[in-house]
Design an enzyme around this catalytic site. Sequence first.
Site, PDB file in Angstrom:
ATOM      1  N   HIS A 152       0.848  -1.203   0.000  1.00 55.82           N
ATOM      2  CA  HIS A 152       0.000   0.000   0.000  1.00 55.82           C
ATOM      3  C   HIS A 152       0.873   1.239   0.000  1.00 55.82           C
ATOM      4  O   HIS A 152       2.089   1.156   0.138  1.00 55.82           O
ATOM      5  CB  HIS A 152      -1.004  -0.023   1.147  1.00 55.82           C
ATOM      6  CG  HIS A 152      -0.411   0.108   2.523  1.00 55.82           C
ATOM      7  ND1 HIS A 152       0.393  -0.848   3.079  1.00 55.82           N
ATOM      8  CD2 HIS A 152      -0.510   1.093   3.449  1.00 55.82           C
ATOM      9  CE1 HIS A 152       0.749  -0.468   4.299  1.00 55.82           C
ATOM     10  NE2 HIS A 152       0.226   0.713   4.549  1.00 55.82           N
TER      11      HIS A 152
ATOM     12  N   HIS B  15       1.423   3.982   1.870  1.00 52.03           N
ATOM     13  CA  HIS B  15       1.948   4.776   2.990  1.00 52.03           C
ATOM     14  C   HIS B  15       3.480   4.890   2.946  1.00 52.03           C
ATOM     15  O   HIS B  15       4.176   3.957   2.543  1.00 52.03           O
ATOM     16  CB  HIS B  15       1.504   4.176   4.328  1.00 52.03           C
ATOM     17  CG  HIS B  15       0.062   4.450   4.639  1.00 52.03           C
ATOM     18  ND1 HIS B  15      -0.658   3.721   5.554  1.00 52.03           N
ATOM     19  CD2 HIS B  15      -0.787   5.382   4.148  1.00 52.03           C
ATOM     20  CE1 HIS B  15      -1.896   4.184   5.620  1.00 52.03           C
ATOM     21  NE2 HIS B  15      -2.004   5.197   4.761  1.00 52.03           N
TER      22      HIS B  15
ATOM     23  N   ASP C 277       5.857   4.806   5.092  1.00 49.17           N
ATOM     24  CA  ASP C 277       6.736   3.841   5.775  1.00 49.17           C
ATOM     25  C   ASP C 277       6.796   2.503   5.027  1.00 49.17           C
ATOM     26  O   ASP C 277       7.486   1.586   5.455  1.00 49.17           O
ATOM     27  CB  ASP C 277       6.309   3.645   7.247  1.00 49.17           C
ATOM     28  CG  ASP C 277       4.914   3.061   7.406  1.00 49.17           C
ATOM     29  OD1 ASP C 277       3.989   3.510   6.701  1.00 49.17           O
ATOM     30  OD2 ASP C 277       4.739   2.145   8.243  1.00 49.17           O
ATOM     31  N   HIS C 278       6.090   2.411   3.884  1.00 48.94           N
ATOM     32  CA  HIS C 278       6.120   1.193   3.069  1.00 48.94           C
ATOM     33  C   HIS C 278       6.728   1.436   1.682  1.00 48.94           C
ATOM     34  O   HIS C 278       7.136   0.488   1.025  1.00 48.94           O
ATOM     35  CB  HIS C 278       4.711   0.604   2.931  1.00 48.94           C
ATOM     36  CG  HIS C 278       4.148   0.189   4.261  1.00 48.94           C
ATOM     37  ND1 HIS C 278       3.970  -1.112   4.626  1.00 48.94           N
ATOM     38  CD2 HIS C 278       3.775   0.928   5.338  1.00 48.94           C
ATOM     39  CE1 HIS C 278       3.504  -1.171   5.874  1.00 48.94           C
ATOM     40  NE2 HIS C 278       3.371   0.055   6.317  1.00 48.94           N
TER      41      HIS C 278
ATOM     42  N   HIS D 293      -7.444  -0.779   5.518  1.00 46.83           N
ATOM     43  CA  HIS D 293      -6.423   0.154   6.026  1.00 46.83           C
ATOM     44  C   HIS D 293      -6.251   1.286   5.017  1.00 46.83           C
ATOM     45  O   HIS D 293      -6.324   2.454   5.357  1.00 46.83           O
ATOM     46  CB  HIS D 293      -5.126  -0.617   6.243  1.00 46.83           C
ATOM     47  CG  HIS D 293      -3.978   0.219   6.714  1.00 46.83           C
ATOM     48  ND1 HIS D 293      -3.931   0.796   7.960  1.00 46.83           N
ATOM     49  CD2 HIS D 293      -2.818   0.572   6.093  1.00 46.83           C
ATOM     50  CE1 HIS D 293      -2.790   1.469   8.086  1.00 46.83           C
ATOM     51  NE2 HIS D 293      -2.106   1.354   6.965  1.00 46.83           N
TER      52      HIS D 293
ATOM     53  N   ASP E 166      -0.165  -3.729   6.312  1.00 41.67           N
ATOM     54  CA  ASP E 166      -0.799  -3.230   7.542  1.00 41.67           C
ATOM     55  C   ASP E 166      -2.257  -3.701   7.643  1.00 41.67           C
ATOM     56  O   ASP E 166      -3.103  -3.001   8.195  1.00 41.67           O
ATOM     57  CB  ASP E 166      -0.765  -1.698   7.575  1.00 41.67           C
ATOM     58  CG  ASP E 166       0.625  -1.159   7.855  1.00 41.67           C
ATOM     59  OD1 ASP E 166       1.535  -1.952   8.151  1.00 41.67           O
ATOM     60  OD2 ASP E 166       0.804   0.079   7.765  1.00 41.67           O
TER      61      ASP E 166
ATOM     62  N   HIS F  42       4.627  -4.538  11.000  1.00 39.83           N
ATOM     63  CA  HIS F  42       4.993  -3.821  12.232  1.00 39.83           C
ATOM     64  C   HIS F  42       5.097  -4.775  13.417  1.00 39.83           C
ATOM     65  O   HIS F  42       4.352  -5.756  13.497  1.00 39.83           O
ATOM     66  CB  HIS F  42       3.947  -2.754  12.589  1.00 39.83           C
ATOM     67  CG  HIS F  42       3.913  -1.596  11.641  1.00 39.83           C
ATOM     68  ND1 HIS F  42       4.678  -0.464  11.814  1.00 39.83           N
ATOM     69  CD2 HIS F  42       3.206  -1.402  10.501  1.00 39.83           C
ATOM     70  CE1 HIS F  42       4.438   0.390  10.824  1.00 39.83           C
ATOM     71  NE2 HIS F  42       3.542  -0.156   9.998  1.00 39.83           N
TER      72      HIS F  42
HETATM   73 FE    FE Z   1       2.749   0.869   8.157  1.00 39.84          FE
HETATM   74 ZN    ZN Z   2       0.035   1.758   6.518  1.00 38.46          ZN
END
Ligand code: FE
Ligand code: ZN
Length: 260
Positions: A52, A54, A56-57, A108, A130, A168
């Site tokens: 996805h 985001h 942090d990905h 998410h 996530d 995570h």
């Molecule tokens: Fe994340």
């Molecule tokens: Zn995420």
Amino acid sequence: MKLIALPAFSDNYLWLWQQDNLAVVVDPGDAAPVVQALAKEGLTLAAILVTHHHADHVGGVSELHQATGAPVYGPAREDVPAPFTPVMHGDNLTLLGQTVRVLDVPGHTAGHVAYFLPDTPQSPVLFCGDTLFSGGCGRIFEGTPAQMLASLDSLAALPTHTRICCAHEYTLANLRFALAVEPDNIDLQSYTAQCQQLRAQGTPTLPAQLGNELHINPFLRARHPSVRLAVAQHAGLSALEQTDDVAVFAALRQWKNDFR
Ligand code: FE
Ligand code: ZN
């Protein structure tokens, strides 16, 4: 085949799936730990998978792609750093000699996908970003509770010995909430003790095992009478028999959002 969880930021894992001298990375939010691991293990990057959009990905995707030329695969309906090959539900990729099945798991984010490897030696592998965490699930940012519940249902239907590579290390916090929901769940109590020991040694609690999650994860147990009752009591739902699964799931997710 080997699975390596590379820690990044405060609690992310960038998953490296290794076969001989090749590797695939999933959700590289940062390029540096991946570059280091590739050099240390003498690996060539064969592909980059994204679940996805985001930061942090995807934060390390462009740098890794430019440095290695590895092709990028990502959800067709999301904004992934270009160039990438869009994938969607039902697509099958072949990477490192393994079949990789794409699953749509919105909730998410609106276009979130997961990658399922049904035929790996030992046991199947799921990279779920996530969507599902050990003892918990992702926050519902873009989708609806109905979508998230359907996504979790589709993951719950995978083989029980599937290894779940979550993005995570949220396990202990999730289990604290899970115990508030089901204090008498014996499997949950013993799994919590086991995870506390792992974390005390600095060891990841992941991959999780689907069969275990079905016994301990309240978000996979939202239809279980004990979880329904706890949610009803917490949220003050009367007439529980008339309350549908999505409403219970939504109240459970809200409870977790507010839980401290
Ligand atoms: Fe994340
Ligand atoms: Zn995420």
